[in-house]
Design an enzyme around this catalytic site. Sequence first.
Site, short mmCIF file in Angstrom:
data_model
loop_
_atom_site.label_atom_id
_atom_site.label_comp_id
_atom_site.label_asym_id
_atom_site.label_seq_id
_atom_site.Cartn_x
_atom_site.Cartn_y
_atom_site.Cartn_z
NE ARG A 260 -10.80 -9.90 -1.77
CZ ARG A 260 -11.13 -8.80 -2.89
NH1 ARG A 260 -11.65 -9.30 -3.91
NH2 ARG A 260 -11.40 -7.67 -2.57
CE LYS B 132 -3.56 -1.97 3.03
NZ LYS B 132 -5.01 -1.89 2.12
#
Length: 509
Positions: free
Chosen positions: A352, A278
Site C-alpha cells: 500500500r 514473514k
Amino acid sequence: MISTVRPSLAPSTLDSTEAEAIVVGVAAGANAPSLLDSPLTAETVSALESCLRPLGVTGRADEVTRVPSPAGTDRTVVLTGIGSIDDGVTDEALRRAAGAAVRALSGLDHVALGLPAASAATVQAIAEGAAMGAYTFTAHKSDADHAAEAAQGPSRPVRRIDVLTDLADAEAAVHRAGVIADAVCATRDLVNTPPSHLFPAAFAETAQQTLADTNVEVTVWDEQRLQAEGFGGIGAVGQGSSRPPRLVRLDHNPDGASAHVAIVGKGITFDTGGISLKPATSMTTMKSDMAGAATVFAVVRAAAVLGLPVRVTGWLAIAENMPSHTAIRPSDVITMHGGKTVEVMNTDAEGRLVMADALVAATNETPDVVMDIATLTGAQMIALGTRTTGVMGDAQLRDEIVAAADRVGETAWAMPIPENLRDSLDSRVADLSNVGDRFGGMMTAAAFLREFVDAGRDEAQRAQTPTPWAHIDIAGPSFNESSAWGYTPQDATGVMVRSLLGFIAGRAG
C-alpha cells in the site's frame, strides 16, 4: 517472454484440418450426458453416444476423455465437459472447456476444436481458452529439459490449434483472442519469473525493451529521481534491498482518444515482509507479489496492439521488500508523494505504500478514472477465497469493473469500505498509519489507498473534479497453488487482464 500459441481458423469440416485430435463438447444432463453440435459425422456421433456411459463420461466441467478412432473417423476424438446447459451454452463454459482439453492434450502437435461457434464472441472465447490452456513456462529449464520438450514429450504443450467454424467474421475474433491470450500469458511469464532474475531494474528494463516497437511511451524513475521528487513510499520500501526501486509510467495515447484510464499496479518483486519478517512458509510464493504491476504492463501493451481508442496510462510501482540495516522499521514515519505522512507500524504492509505514491502521481494527471490492482492482503483470501477478486471504491466504477469481469467469465465481487475501518488507520504521530483493524483487512487496505487519490491536487481541484477510483485485490486469484483447472494453470494465472481490457474497450464506446 510470451509462452502462448496463436489459434488459427479452419472450415467446420473434418477434411479441413490435419489435426491428430478433434475436440467436441459434451454437456452434463439430468439423466445422461449429451454431445453438442460438432463437425463429426452422424456415424461417429452415434458411436460416441453409445459409449458415453461405459466410458464414465458425465459432461461435467474440466472432464476430458480421449476416444481413439471411433467409428466413422480415423482420428482421436476428445470429449471435453461443458457442464450443465440448462441455461444455455455460455461463452465461458466453452472457453473453459477448450482450455481444459488443450491442457490435457499436451504432447500432441496439432489439435482441432469442433465446439459450437455460432457468433464472433463464441469463436473468441474458444480461441482464448485454447491459447491460455496451451500455456507453459520453461524459461529456466536446463538444456536437456528443453531438448526433451522439443521432441514428443508428454509435457510439451500443443503446438498448433485450429478453431473449426464457418462464421464469416471469425478472423477478427481470433486475432483479438490471440492478443488477449498473449497479454494473459505475458502476465503469467512475469509472475513466474524468479526474483533472482526479475528485480526492480530488470522489470523496468523488460518493460522498456518489450514496448520499444509500440507507440507506448515509457518513463522510468530510478532511485535518485524517486528521492528527488518525493516518492517516499516507494523509496522507503525499497531502501532495505541492494536492488533499488523503480517507478515506471507507460502511456498509450492514441490520437482522438475517447477517454483516459489510469491503472496503478503493485510491483513488489519479492516480499520477505521486511523487518516484520514473514514466516518461511509464507515466502515461497512471494515472487508473485508483483502480479498487479505485471497485469498493468500487459494490459497497456495489449491496448496498444489492439489499437483501442482510449488513452491508457499504467504505473508500475516496483520495489523489493528486504530486511537489512537500511530497511524501514516499525514506528518510522515517511513522507509520501504529495506530502501526506505515514507511520509504518508493519513493514509487511508495504504494498500500500508503493501504491499510494503511484496513485498520487496518477491522479495528478486528472484521468477520467483511476484503478489500482494488487496482491495486497491475505484478508482477501479469507473473505473471498482463492478464485474471487475483491473490488472496492467508488460504487459506480466498482460495479462497472465487476460487470466487465462478468462479461469475460472472470469472478469478481463488489465490497464496501466501511468508514469505521478508516478510523482505525488514525496515527498519533502522523497523518495515518499503514495498518488498522485486522478484521476486514482487505477493506482497511482499500481505505488507506483511498486517502491518496487526488492527494497531490489542491482542495478546490479535488472538490470540483474528483477522480473516480477503484481498488482491485487479486491476492488469492493471481497465483494458483492448487491443481490446474480449465484454462488456468498452476502458479501464475493472469487474472483480471481480460476484465481490464474489457473495461477499457467498454470505455471506447
